[in-house]
Design a protein around this motif. Structure first.
Motif, PDB file in Angstrom:
ATOM      1  N   ALA A  51       0.829  -1.196   0.000  1.00  0.00           N
ATOM      2  CA  ALA A  51       0.000   0.000   0.000  1.00  0.00           C
ATOM      3  C   ALA A  51       0.866   1.251   0.000  1.00  0.00           C
ATOM      4  O   ALA A  51       0.573   2.229  -0.682  1.00  0.00           O
ATOM      5  CB  ALA A  51      -0.909  -0.008   1.225  1.00  0.00           C
TER       6      ALA A  51
ATOM      7  N   SER B  25      -6.311   8.022  -0.923  1.00  0.00           N
ATOM      8  CA  SER B  25      -7.466   7.438  -0.252  1.00  0.00           C
ATOM      9  C   SER B  25      -7.636   5.974  -0.637  1.00  0.00           C
ATOM     10  O   SER B  25      -7.285   5.556  -1.738  1.00  0.00           O
ATOM     11  CB  SER B  25      -8.716   8.216  -0.637  1.00  0.00           C
ATOM     12  OG  SER B  25      -8.890   8.150  -2.035  1.00  0.00           O
TER      13      SER B  25
ATOM     14  N   LEU C  22      -3.809   1.773   3.779  1.00  0.00           N
ATOM     15  CA  LEU C  22      -2.580   2.083   4.513  1.00  0.00           C
ATOM     16  C   LEU C  22      -2.777   1.858   6.006  1.00  0.00           C
ATOM     17  O   LEU C  22      -3.737   2.340   6.595  1.00  0.00           O
ATOM     18  CB  LEU C  22      -2.201   3.551   4.295  1.00  0.00           C
ATOM     19  CG  LEU C  22      -1.678   3.940   2.924  1.00  0.00           C
ATOM     20  CD1 LEU C  22      -1.755   5.435   2.762  1.00  0.00           C
ATOM     21  CD2 LEU C  22      -0.258   3.480   2.761  1.00  0.00           C
TER      22      LEU C  22
ATOM     23  N   ASN D 136      -8.602   4.765   4.950  1.00  0.00           N
ATOM     24  CA  ASN D 136      -7.434   3.940   5.197  1.00  0.00           C
ATOM     25  C   ASN D 136      -7.551   3.345   6.599  1.00  0.00           C
ATOM     26  O   ASN D 136      -8.603   3.454   7.218  1.00  0.00           O
ATOM     27  CB  ASN D 136      -6.158   4.778   5.064  1.00  0.00           C
ATOM     28  CG  ASN D 136      -5.771   4.990   3.620  1.00  0.00           C
ATOM     29  OD1 ASN D 136      -5.589   4.033   2.884  1.00  0.00           O
ATOM     30  ND2 ASN D 136      -5.701   6.238   3.206  1.00  0.00           N
TER      31      ASN D 136
ATOM     32  N   ASN E  46     -10.534   6.558   9.363  1.00  0.00           N
ATOM     33  CA  ASN E  46      -9.301   5.862   9.722  1.00  0.00           C
ATOM     34  C   ASN E  46      -9.466   5.350  11.146  1.00  0.00           C
ATOM     35  O   ASN E  46     -10.569   5.380  11.682  1.00  0.00           O
ATOM     36  CB  ASN E  46      -8.113   6.821   9.618  1.00  0.00           C
ATOM     37  CG  ASN E  46      -7.586   6.915   8.203  1.00  0.00           C
ATOM     38  OD1 ASN E  46      -7.024   5.971   7.693  1.00  0.00           O
ATOM     39  ND2 ASN E  46      -7.813   8.048   7.576  1.00  0.00           N
TER      40      ASN E  46
END
Lengths: 107, 507
Positions: free
Chosen positions: B164, B186, B190, B230, B253
């Motif tokens: 990633a 985006s 990650l 992510n 996130n």
């Protein structure tokens, strides 16, 4: 003797530092040592079996630094050499030189 | 080449009587599979090796390795120390004994050091390659090749870029190349994003529009970073070094905390923190909304914010303020992190679970909370607070010096604090707290603005919508404020005077 204006701090490797009593009293530990019927109280001589000379020197420097700046504002930070900072941290913890509420006896 | 003089043949018994661990007879056997990283044939120290005759014909396949050459050397360094005949005078007579190291990291370092001291510089992977099998303290040492991972080298020293992240790097590279100021990272999945990946974003410069007749004007960079969808657990600290960042979305996130250094993003106009796991925001964001910054849009929806019910406190509401303000009582700590007030902020999850009783907000009475009631002292003693604007305690100075140590040393100190019983108990936590604070940009007192190492007071203020800021309607957003001394408290807080006798009649 115990009312002398100065006291002596001795490091474990034998260095002696003569400090203004009033300045050293900000340490709770030293205050406790100098109070009561201990040998330290009579001779005005405190021996520290765990603190090395260079570290105790910095501690003494701090006593005077604090004493000189106690009523002032915007005091420049004291510089601590990195190589003794961990030992100094331990010494500060031992001597009660952190910023917990300090007890003062008014006697 | 053909004209070169030929060396006289060497005596049949070679000069390995210097204490090599191996009998020469073994050398006559076909060479073991070489672990050399070099594809060159061995031509230096084993010229006289009869096995060399069969070199080409031996069933020897070129080994392939993935990774850098120094990774291989890291693993093999001990081999060459033990095995190289030419330089084994010292080693051979007294074989190096590798004590099992406490830390793999230390072990590697030691091996490396010896490698440098003793190796002739010409590394011959060769016959003795299996010698270290008993020496490497790893139970899963494969026969010939020890990968760095198995030596338990910490991953930081050998960075591995996830898929990633390399995708993110490609995107950033593209953006830098084409002057595209909208960095869209985006939905890449990650988990974390390293400083190396982020740093190039700061290099993005817009390509100015050149039109005939219009005077050339260098456009100011106006960088937007999209990191939504992510799985980031930590705020990427290096983002704060991108000064022209104006738009940042971290929606959806797994962030639990926003570091204080976000206050460095003076040009930030929009910040989207919705759908994270945030409980509070640093007071620095408040500063960005005010005079200190340009932040006008702050999205905060769908976070498990602290609420008055969760914190179970007696709130102070100050209606006079143009921005309605609800504040918790102040939590008082010492530099060891011990809490002296009855009010505690649930900075860990366990605490939160404990606080079950919920008090209702007393909107009508902005009751002044008197601190003496909040602080418990030892009986009969008198309190002298340290001069809040004056000198700090030695403990804090030393702690500050410690946090300035380079990362590996700090880790070592942390390790020893954890292992050695002789150290005070809370010291490790304190150090970690201080180191974290240092890493995330340092703490500044919300009242007097001085830098500090550990907070001595903490409280939370809940802020609602103000005119220019669109905070989502449903909740008040808690901002954590910290003070550098017991006098650094919100204005209406009453602090006991230095000489004031403590309430002995405390009932």
């Amino acid at each position: 003797m115990s009312d002398s204006k100065y006291i002596t701090l001795v490091s474990y490797d034998g260095f002696e530092f003569v400090v203004l009593r009033e300045a050293a009293l900000i340490s709770e530990t030293i205050r406790a040592m100098l109070r009561g019927a201990f040998k330290e109280a009579q001779t005005g001589r405190c021996e520290f079996g765990e603190i090395r000379g260079p570290v105790l020197e910095k501690v003494v420097e701090y006593f005077h630094y604090y004493h000189a700046n106690r009523d002032q504002t915007d005091v420049p930070d004291m510089d601590i050499p990195v190589d003794i900072c961990l030992e100094l941290l331990m010494a500060a913890d031992f001597l009660g030189l952190d910023s917990r509420p300090q007890m003062r006896d008014l006697s | 080449m053909a004209d070169e003089p030929v060396l006289p043949t060497l005596p049949k018994t070679p000069f390995n009587g210097l204490g090599s661990k191996r009998a020469w007879a073994q050398a006559n056997a076909p060479p073991p599979p070489s672990v050399s990283t070099s594809s060159d044939p061995a031509v230096f120290s084993s010229d006289d090796d009869p096995a060399l005759e069969a070199y080409e014909s031996a069933r020897r396949h070129k080994r392939r390795y993935v990774g850098t050459w120094y990774d291989q050397h890291l693993a093999l360094s001990s081999d060459s120390v033990m095995g190289d005949d030419g330089s084994s005078t010292i080693v051979g007579s007294s074989p190096v004994v590798y004590r099992p190291q406490r830390r793999a990291k230390g072990a590697v370092r030691q091996q490396k050091r010896q490698f440098r001291k003793l190796d002739s510089g010409v590394y011959m992977g060769g016959q003795d390659s299996t010698d270290t099998e008993g020496d490497v303290p790893s139970p899963y040492t494969p026969k010939y090749f020890v990968s760095p991972a198995q030596l338990r080298v910490s991953p930081r020293s050998l960075p591995q870029v996830s898929e990633a992240e390399s995708a993110a790097r490609d995107k950033i590279k593209n953006c830098v190349e084409y002057g595209n100021q909208e960095v869209d990272l985006s939905g890449l999945g990650l988990n974390s994003i390293s400083a190396e990946t982020i740093a190039p974003i700061a290099d993005i410069a817009p390509i100015p529009l050149v039109v005939k007749g219009v005077s050339f004007e260098q456009a100011d960079p106006d960088i937007k970073v999209y990191l939504y969808n992510n799985h980031l657990k930590d705020f990427p600290l290096s983002l704060v070094n991108i000064e022209p960042l104006t738009f940042l979305t971290l929606r959806n996130n797994d962030l639990t905390e926003i570091p204080t250094c976000i206050g460095k993003l003076k040009n930030l106009k929009t910040l989207n923190l919705a759908q994270n796991k945030l409980k509070y925001l640093p007071a620095e964001i408040r500063r960005l909304m005010g005079d200190g910054g340009k932040l006008v849009m702050l999205h905060t929806a769908s976070n498990p914010w602290w609420t008055a019910e969760k914190l179970s406190f007696q709130a102070v509401i100050e209606q006079s303020d143009p921005n309605p303000l609800i504040r918790t009582p102040v939590e008082f700590l010492d530099s060891n992190g011990q809490i002296y007030s009855r009010f505690r902020l649930p900075l860990s999850d366990a605490d939160l679970a404990e606080s079950t009783s919920s008090l209702e907000l007393e909107v009508e009475h902005p009751s002044e909370l008197e601190m003496p009631k909040e602080v418990s002292y030892a009986e009969g003693d008198h309190v002298r607070l340290l001069n809040p604007t004056g000198a700090r305690s030695l403990f804090e100075y030393a702690l500050k010096a410690l946090t300035k140590l380079p990362e590996p040393e700090l880790e070592e100190v942390d390790y020893w604090l954890g292992v050695d019983e002789g150290y005070p108990k809370g010291l490790r936590e304190t150090l970690n707290l201080a180191a974290d604070a240092h890493r995330s940009g340092g703490l500044t007192c919300s009242v007097c603005g001085r830098g500090m190492v550990v907070p001595l007071t903490r409280w939370v203020e809940f802020h609602k919508t103000a005119g220019t800021i669109r905070v989502d309607r449903e909740s008040l957003v808690p901002f954590l404020k910290v003070g550098c001394s017991w006098k650094c408290v919100p204005a209406r807080q009453v602090v006991p005077e230095c000489e004031e006798k403590l309430p002995e009649s405390d009932d």
